[in-house]
Design an enzyme around this catalytic site. Structure first.
Site, mmCIF file in Angstrom:
data_model
loop_
_atom_site.group_PDB
_atom_site.id
_atom_site.type_symbol
_atom_site.label_atom_id
_atom_site.label_comp_id
_atom_site.label_asym_id
_atom_site.label_seq_id
_atom_site.Cartn_x
_atom_site.Cartn_y
_atom_site.Cartn_z
ATOM 1 N N GLY A 269 -0.020 4.636 -0.186
ATOM 2 C CA GLY A 269 -0.953 5.973 -0.001
ATOM 3 C C GLY A 269 -1.799 6.034 -1.981
ATOM 4 O O GLY A 269 -2.391 6.112 -1.778
ATOM 5 N N ALA A 270 -1.652 7.470 -1.896
ATOM 6 C CA ALA A 270 -1.958 8.340 -2.648
ATOM 7 C C ALA A 270 -1.530 7.455 -3.814
ATOM 8 O O ALA A 270 -1.954 7.832 -5.251
ATOM 9 C CB ALA A 270 -1.716 9.952 -3.089
ATOM 10 N N SER B 162 0.998 -0.735 -0.397
ATOM 11 C CA SER B 162 0.578 0.172 -0.079
ATOM 12 C C SER B 162 0.827 1.650 0.471
ATOM 13 O O SER B 162 1.930 1.461 1.305
ATOM 14 C CB SER B 162 -0.802 0.044 1.328
ATOM 15 N N GLY C 48 -1.199 4.657 -4.780
ATOM 16 C CA GLY C 48 -1.861 3.591 -4.414
ATOM 17 C C GLY C 48 -1.167 2.456 -4.289
ATOM 18 O O GLY C 48 -0.995 1.962 -2.997
ATOM 19 N N GLY D 192 -7.012 1.047 4.587
ATOM 20 C CA GLY D 192 -6.170 0.259 3.760
ATOM 21 C C GLY D 192 -6.505 -1.715 4.051
ATOM 22 O O GLY D 192 -6.344 -2.241 3.874
ATOM 23 N N ASP D 193 -7.917 -1.473 5.655
ATOM 24 C CA ASP D 193 -8.339 -2.398 5.899
ATOM 25 C C ASP D 193 -9.102 -2.652 4.222
ATOM 26 O O ASP D 193 -9.398 -3.842 4.649
ATOM 27 C CB ASP D 193 -9.088 -2.487 7.298
#
Length: 306
Positions: A218-219, A216, A221, A247-248
């Site tokens: 963040g922005a 992951s 992707g 993230g979940d």
């Protein structure tokens, strides 16, 4: 049925204030209270997607009673193991002016050997008939650092696909047990491998034992490395809001796509869209359904060269 494991469940409190100013008193505009912990967030999103989901882990004390009462109002089935200690609380302070969130996380209750044995009995029972299992979040005090590695091996022995989403030494031990999928964020990946470059770090994490690694970013992707190939998936535009639980939701997208037999681009597209739609929701474990449908068709998925 999808099983989500949250060994360190939490009662999530979200406070929204007009502006967060250090050393100042604040008037709270809105308070939300939710059953929390990474696996519970994952389960709530899976249930909203129409998947039969059961949650297990630990819950105890007054905060645990509130958590279970709130969970009872939602779709996931409750298979939490009672403990003597009190379930931790997490507090998210949302600055309405900037959209930024400050998170305060308690460590969690001390788990006794007898309570761990009781959980293992429940876990073994739930694996029978499970389509997939997700092992999520931190370890509460009292549990061995190799607890997730033990649960990964048990799931693999039962031939149930297993996803691991944790950090630190628990991730290092767990990944060596060869989970089907791990989903670290960029910092967790760097701590695991010592590499800051995402593609290099993702490949290194695979060599440490994971069948597939989805990082992951963040922005930016998600970055996925699997035996079938390498992909990067990202939203078409940056979404601002409360990132707690994003993230979940990505984990829920990956798991649901696995169970439904989607190819990797389809799984990643769903995971990114759910993550973005969660940023626009008021609390973790929820997503903006309209934003999800809109974002799903605009997620960019690119296959990378090996």
């Amino acid at each position: 049925m999808i099983v989500t494991v949250t060994l360190n469940t939490a009662l999530d409190l979200t406070y929204r204030v007009p502006a967060l100013v250090p050393h100042a008193s604040h008037r709270v505009e809105e308070v939300t209270e939710r059953p929390g912990g990474k696996g519970l967030n994952v389960a709530r999103v899976l249930a909203a997607l129409g998947h039969e989901t059961v949650v297990t882990g630990f819950a105890g004390g007054p905060s645990g009673e509130v958590l279970r009462a709130l969970l009872g109002e939602l779709a996931p089935l409750d298979a939490l193991v009672p403990i003597a200690g009190a379930t931790r609380r997490t507090i998210a302070l949302v600055d309405a002016a900037t959209g930024d969130t400050t998170q305060l996380n308690e460590p969690g209750p001390l788990i006794s050997p007898a309570e761990w044995d009781a959980f293992l009995t429940t876990y073994t029972r739930l694996l029978d008939g499970a389509d997939a299992v997700a092992l999520c979040g931190s370890l509460p005090p009292g549990l061995p650092v190799g607890a997730y590695a033990q649960l990964v091996r048990q799931a693999r022995g039962a031939k149930v696909p297993v996803l691991l989403d944790t950090s630190g030494e628990a991730l290092r031990r767990g990944i060596a047990a060869r989970p089907d999928l791990v989903k670290p964020n960029a910092d967790e990946l760097a701590q695991l491998t010592g590499a800051r470059e995402p593609l290099r770090a993702t490949r290194d994490a695979r060599r440490r034992g994971a069948h597939t690694v989805v990082a992951s970013l963040g922005a930016q992707g998600l970055l996925a490395a699997s035996p079938e190939g390498l992909w990067q998936a990202a939203p078409s535009a940056v979404v601002r809001g409360n990132p707690t639980g994003a993230g979940d939701s990505a984990v829920a997208g990956l798991l649901s796509g696995l169970v439904e037999g989607l190819d990797w681009p389809g799984r990643l597209r769903r995971a990114v869209a759910l993550s973005a739609a969660t940023v626009l929701a008021p609390a973790a474990g929820e997503f903006d359904a309209e934003a999800y449908e809109k974002t799903l068709g605009s997620v960019r998925v690119s296959e990378l060269a090996h």
